[in-house]
Scaffold this motif. Sequence first.
Motif, mmCIF file in Angstrom:
data_model
loop_
_atom_site.group_PDB
_atom_site.id
_atom_site.type_symbol
_atom_site.label_atom_id
_atom_site.label_comp_id
_atom_site.label_asym_id
_atom_site.label_seq_id
_atom_site.Cartn_x
_atom_site.Cartn_y
_atom_site.Cartn_z
ATOM 1 N N PRO A 41 46.378 31.073 42.481
ATOM 2 C CA PRO A 41 45.111 30.799 41.793
ATOM 3 C C PRO A 41 44.567 32.086 41.162
ATOM 4 N N GLY A 42 44.116 32.004 39.929
ATOM 5 C CA GLY A 42 43.574 33.172 39.245
ATOM 6 C C GLY A 42 44.598 34.044 38.578
ATOM 7 N N GLY A 95 47.383 41.075 32.895
ATOM 8 C CA GLY A 95 47.967 42.016 33.845
ATOM 9 C C GLY A 95 48.652 41.365 35.026
ATOM 10 N N VAL A 96 48.550 40.035 35.156
ATOM 11 C CA VAL A 96 49.215 39.316 36.241
ATOM 12 C C VAL A 96 50.474 38.664 35.693
ATOM 13 N N THR A 122 37.748 40.086 35.631
ATOM 14 C CA THR A 122 37.118 39.102 34.750
ATOM 15 C C THR A 122 38.090 38.673 33.667
ATOM 16 N N VAL A 123 38.456 39.609 32.802
ATOM 17 C CA VAL A 123 39.466 39.326 31.787
ATOM 18 C C VAL A 123 40.830 39.801 32.260
ATOM 19 N N ALA A 124 40.866 41.029 32.804
ATOM 20 C CA ALA A 124 42.114 41.608 33.312
ATOM 21 C C ALA A 124 41.984 41.847 34.809
#
Length: 396
Positions: free
Chosen positions: A115-116, A121-122, A213-215
């Motif tokens: 999740p997330g 970067g993931v 948040t974004v990265a």
Amino acid sequence: MRTVTVVGASLSGLYAARELRAQGFDGRLVIVGDEPHRPYDRPPLSKDFLTGRADEDQLALTDAEETGELDAEWLLGTRARGLDARGRTVLLDGGRTVSTDGVVIATGARARRLPGDDLAGVHTLRTLDDARALRTELTRGSRQVVVIGGGFIGAETASSCAALGHTVTVVEAAPLPLVPQLGAEMAAVCAALHRRGGVDLITGTGVAGLRGTVAVTAVELSDGRTLPADIVIVGIGATPNTGWLAGSTLALHDGVLCDDGCVTSLPQVVAVGDVARVGGARAEHWTSATEQPRVAVANLLAGHTTRTVRSLPYFWSDQYGARIQFAGRRQDGDTVRITEGELTDGTPPEDGFLALYERNGRTTAVLSMDRPRPFMRARRELTRGESEARQEPAAL
């Protein structure tokens, strides 16, 4: 059969196509692949390709000459959406269909996600596109990298990131990585490679979530710790690609259920590679993907199971400059005997070692690190012993 459709332009799909031609099938051959790429070799993605020592053209498994010899219709960038109940029609994206007399399912598996993990970067590392994206990020200066999962993909990727000069931490929920494959004693020895490679290994704790948040900015662990991270690589296993088969009559349970000859409940449908649960087991290894198609195709063309898969399980992994090789069928309770090399406090020697797993006076498996020739001898002896055991009369 006049038409055979291979669903999955994978390693096992390519080998199945080769076997179809080699075993005399001269009809229409259709190969469906959801990626836009022709078949490529996946093991280098976490190693030489990620570090820049290999380029995309070195990953290719086919060339123009072989493509012509196969005389196949390639439907690349096309996702299979379904298989009719009798296994005679493959449904494709956009409502297209392929009428077929036989089907080889070679759709492989996809990386499990967290999740997330849609944060920048993931990454997961399963496909060429995954590896391209990760390689690009790893070239942007020194980064803090967290690898979630200490299995083979996680360990190989961590090794590559460390070789590129990044600060790397591996998080493994189990007390040790690779225990199911190697047993606790030898898993501890292989875990020492992380330390030898300058990589932190955190075991016995899971991941509570990803921050950002974004990265991505950090990884929250289930024990309350937080690891700063510029790049997160999720290597927590794979899920077989069977969703497109929902509604067919095939039995599905963590893969496509097959008999010992890769034949499903429909004799005109066989399955090979990572997606296939053959004789009760699913093996995500290069050797299985290349050995199963010969048997599967023979049975497909015969219309029933005439041959079975009898190969000895084998896999290898390259980590921190060391090559780990394993063959056999280890079980809990097997004893381990080091026959070459010496372990000091569970640390692998620089020149490697060879270990035999034994049960009731028989060798059941063999593990080596940087001892390729002794390993090959032991593997041959193990294969010979298995063959002799199968030929022994059953006890009264």
